[in-house]
Design a protein around this motif. Sequence first.
Motif, PDB file in Angstrom:
ATOM      1  N   ARG A   1     -37.398  -8.952 -34.887  1.00 32.76           N
ATOM      2  CA  ARG A   1     -36.792 -10.212 -35.135  1.00 32.76           C
ATOM      3  C   ARG A   1     -35.362 -10.002 -36.027  1.00 32.76           C
ATOM      4  N   HIS A   2     -35.556  -9.063 -37.000  1.00 34.01           N
ATOM      5  CA  HIS A   2     -34.097  -8.612 -37.904  1.00 34.01           C
ATOM      6  C   HIS A   2     -33.183  -8.326 -36.956  1.00 34.01           C
ATOM      7  N   TRP A   3     -33.521  -7.277 -36.313  1.00 34.13           N
ATOM      8  CA  TRP A   3     -32.361  -6.738 -35.278  1.00 34.13           C
ATOM      9  C   TRP A   3     -31.843  -7.645 -34.351  1.00 34.13           C
ATOM     10  N   LEU A   4     -32.935  -8.628 -34.095  1.00 39.75           N
ATOM     11  CA  LEU A   4     -32.211  -9.578 -33.000  1.00 39.75           C
ATOM     12  C   LEU A   4     -31.520 -10.628 -33.772  1.00 39.75           C
ATOM     13  N   GLY A   5     -31.771 -11.004 -34.969  1.00 40.65           N
ATOM     14  CA  GLY A   5     -30.856 -11.896 -35.469  1.00 40.65           C
ATOM     15  C   GLY A   5     -29.578 -11.251 -35.804  1.00 40.65           C
ATOM     16  N   GLU A   6     -29.338  -9.934 -36.447  1.00 43.28           N
ATOM     17  CA  GLU A   6     -28.047  -9.183 -36.617  1.00 43.28           C
ATOM     18  C   GLU A   6     -27.357  -8.997 -35.312  1.00 43.28           C
ATOM     19  N   ALA A   7     -28.043  -9.018 -34.058  1.00 38.66           N
ATOM     20  CA  ALA A   7     -27.177  -8.944 -32.880  1.00 38.66           C
ATOM     21  C   ALA A   7     -26.818 -10.309 -32.576  1.00 38.66           C
ATOM     22  N   LEU A   8     -27.401 -11.318 -32.669  1.00 37.52           N
ATOM     23  CA  LEU A   8     -27.113 -12.787 -32.448  1.00 37.52           C
ATOM     24  C   LEU A   8     -25.638 -12.998 -33.333  1.00 37.52           C
ATOM     25  N   ALA A   9     -25.886 -12.620 -34.610  1.00 32.61           N
ATOM     26  CA  ALA A   9     -24.715 -12.995 -35.501  1.00 32.61           C
ATOM     27  C   ALA A   9     -23.568 -12.123 -35.064  1.00 32.61           C
ATOM     28  N   ASN A  10     -23.446 -10.723 -34.597  1.00 34.97           N
ATOM     29  CA  ASN A  10     -22.665 -10.355 -34.341  1.00 34.97           C
ATOM     30  C   ASN A  10     -21.826 -10.630 -33.088  1.00 34.97           C
ATOM     31  N   THR A  11     -22.697 -11.123 -32.280  1.00 35.18           N
ATOM     32  CA  THR A  11     -22.051 -11.163 -30.605  1.00 35.18           C
ATOM     33  C   THR A  11     -21.739 -13.000 -30.762  1.00 35.18           C
ATOM     34  N   GLY A  12     -22.469 -13.834 -31.396  1.00 35.53           N
ATOM     35  CA  GLY A  12     -22.272 -15.290 -31.647  1.00 35.53           C
ATOM     36  C   GLY A  12     -22.844 -15.902 -30.387  1.00 35.53           C
ATOM     37  N   ALA A  13     -23.989 -15.028 -29.699  1.00 36.96           N
ATOM     38  CA  ALA A  13     -24.904 -15.623 -28.667  1.00 36.96           C
ATOM     39  C   ALA A  13     -25.673 -16.656 -29.272  1.00 36.96           C
ATOM     40  N   ALA A  14     -26.173 -17.763 -28.587  1.00 36.95           N
ATOM     41  CA  ALA A  14     -27.144 -18.524 -28.848  1.00 36.95           C
ATOM     42  C   ALA A  14     -28.500 -18.275 -28.517  1.00 36.95           C
ATOM     43  N   LEU A  15     -29.623 -18.182 -29.178  1.00 33.96           N
ATOM     44  CA  LEU A  15     -30.952 -17.980 -28.763  1.00 33.96           C
ATOM     45  C   LEU A  15     -31.667 -19.231 -28.695  1.00 33.96           C
ATOM     46  N   HIS A  16     -32.414 -19.715 -27.493  1.00 36.20           N
ATOM     47  CA  HIS A  16     -32.942 -20.834 -27.251  1.00 36.20           C
ATOM     48  C   HIS A  16     -34.579 -20.487 -27.339  1.00 36.20           C
ATOM     49  N   ALA A  17     -34.960 -19.576 -26.868  1.00 31.78           N
ATOM     50  CA  ALA A  17     -36.485 -19.357 -26.719  1.00 31.78           C
ATOM     51  C   ALA A  17     -36.615 -17.795 -26.560  1.00 31.78           C
ATOM     52  N   TYR A  18     -37.860 -17.503 -27.148  1.00 30.27           N
ATOM     53  CA  TYR A  18     -38.002 -15.982 -26.894  1.00 30.27           C
ATOM     54  C   TYR A  18     -39.829 -15.951 -27.064  1.00 30.27           C
ATOM     55  N   VAL A  19     -40.040 -14.563 -26.757  1.00 34.59           N
ATOM     56  CA  VAL A  19     -41.543 -14.265 -27.110  1.00 34.59           C
ATOM     57  C   VAL A  19     -41.404 -12.884 -27.011  1.00 34.59           C
ATOM     58  N   LEU A  20     -42.262 -12.376 -28.163  1.00 38.97           N
ATOM     59  CA  LEU A  20     -42.545 -11.004 -28.215  1.00 38.97           C
ATOM     60  C   LEU A  20     -43.843 -10.592 -27.950  1.00 38.97           C
ATOM     61  N   MET A  21     -44.095  -9.970 -26.755  1.00 39.11           N
ATOM     62  CA  MET A  21     -45.473  -9.619 -26.359  1.00 39.11           C
ATOM     63  C   MET A  21     -45.640  -8.220 -26.663  1.00 39.11           C
ATOM     64  N   THR A  22     -46.936  -7.469 -26.324  1.00 41.45           N
ATOM     65  CA  THR A  22     -47.026  -6.414 -26.665  1.00 41.45           C
ATOM     66  C   THR A  22     -46.411  -5.126 -26.331  1.00 41.45           C
ATOM     67  N   ASN A  23     -45.989  -5.343 -24.973  1.00 39.86           N
ATOM     68  CA  ASN A  23     -45.299  -4.278 -24.288  1.00 39.86           C
ATOM     69  C   ASN A  23     -43.987  -4.743 -23.697  1.00 39.86           C
ATOM     70  N   HIS A  24     -43.429  -6.233 -24.009  1.00 38.92           N
ATOM     71  CA  HIS A  24     -42.355  -6.521 -23.372  1.00 38.92           C
ATOM     72  C   HIS A  24     -41.734  -7.770 -24.321  1.00 38.92           C
ATOM     73  N   VAL A  25     -40.494  -8.276 -23.871  1.00 37.09           N
ATOM     74  CA  VAL A  25     -39.815  -8.925 -24.565  1.00 37.09           C
ATOM     75  C   VAL A  25     -39.247 -10.069 -23.585  1.00 37.09           C
ATOM     76  N   HIS A  26     -39.194 -11.408 -23.884  1.00 34.51           N
ATOM     77  CA  HIS A  26     -38.605 -12.385 -23.246  1.00 34.51           C
ATOM     78  C   HIS A  26     -37.405 -13.131 -23.982  1.00 34.51           C
ATOM     79  N   LEU A  27     -36.175 -13.051 -23.855  1.00 33.45           N
ATOM     80  CA  LEU A  27     -35.354 -13.871 -24.481  1.00 33.45           C
ATOM     81  C   LEU A  27     -34.550 -15.013 -23.592  1.00 33.45           C
ATOM     82  N   LEU A  28     -34.261 -15.960 -23.879  1.00 28.79           N
ATOM     83  CA  LEU A  28     -33.500 -17.061 -23.219  1.00 28.79           C
ATOM     84  C   LEU A  28     -32.249 -17.369 -24.115  1.00 28.79           C
ATOM     85  N   VAL A  29     -30.925 -16.797 -23.552  1.00 35.02           N
ATOM     86  CA  VAL A  29     -29.868 -16.703 -24.411  1.00 35.02           C
ATOM     87  C   VAL A  29     -28.484 -17.428 -23.587  1.00 35.02           C
ATOM     88  N   THR A  30     -27.823 -17.952 -24.376  1.00 32.83           N
ATOM     89  CA  THR A  30     -26.497 -18.406 -23.921  1.00 32.83           C
ATOM     90  C   THR A  30     -25.457 -17.720 -24.486  1.00 32.83           C
TER      91      THR A  30
END
Length: 253
Positions: A80-109
């Motif tokens: 979550r920390h590095w996701l926040g850093e990447a969002l701030a650096n790119t300016g992309a907007a995150l609408h939804a996410y889930v962090l599962m044991t072996n994969h990740v889903h992101l909904l990003v504009t």
Amino acid sequence: MTGVAVWLSWSTPHRFWNKCTHAVCPPASGTGNRSQGRTRRAIQSAGLRSGSSGYAHHIVQRGHNRAACFFGEEDYQTYRHWLGEALANTGAALHAYVLMTNHVHLLVTPKAAEDIPQLVITIGRRYVQTINKTYRRTGTLWDSRYKSSLIQTDTYLLRYQRYIELNPVRADMVRHPGEYAWSSYRANGLGANDPLLSPHTLYLELGASPDSQQAAYRELFRTGLDEAALRAYPKRPVARQVMIPSARWIMAK
């Protein structure tokens, strides 16, 4: 165009991975310059330069060979920390996410076409560095390819948001999405504070106030999710197969 596979080859100069964009790579000479040119053209041909910014993307990144990529609660916090850093650096907007044991889903504009590969590669690089150092491990962690599909139809956006947040329920990890700590449902459905999230316009249109938006959103989860319809939806895969750096290269940096 229905979809084009994009490969960022190992001949691509390392500074391309650091910047991770076809638009801002510094000029180079010799084979590196030709390699950058090929990479830029590949990304452009996949539609990443035009037509993908301003639309939501469903991103899926899996652990290598579907193995675990989170080993303890602190790992989810690290991601979550590095996701926040990447969002701030790119300016992309995150609408939804889930962090599962072996994969990740992101909904990003994304704001710009190159934001998606930059976002994924930045998170992957930083997260693997931290995990390998923490657990004194080496080798790859993520699968070398991630999937990014363009959601161009507003009708399906909130359905995909529900699909993402219902992952722990489908995996029999919890009975209700609100019971799972590492997703966006608690913010979108229950009003919990999550600084990573930027609500999509369609979510905001669910009600005149945050309380009414959350109530309307919770109501969406009372009906079954037509996953067959989602699979049949003609998504536009803009970066269905994009190579990301290996852990060996990451640890060398």
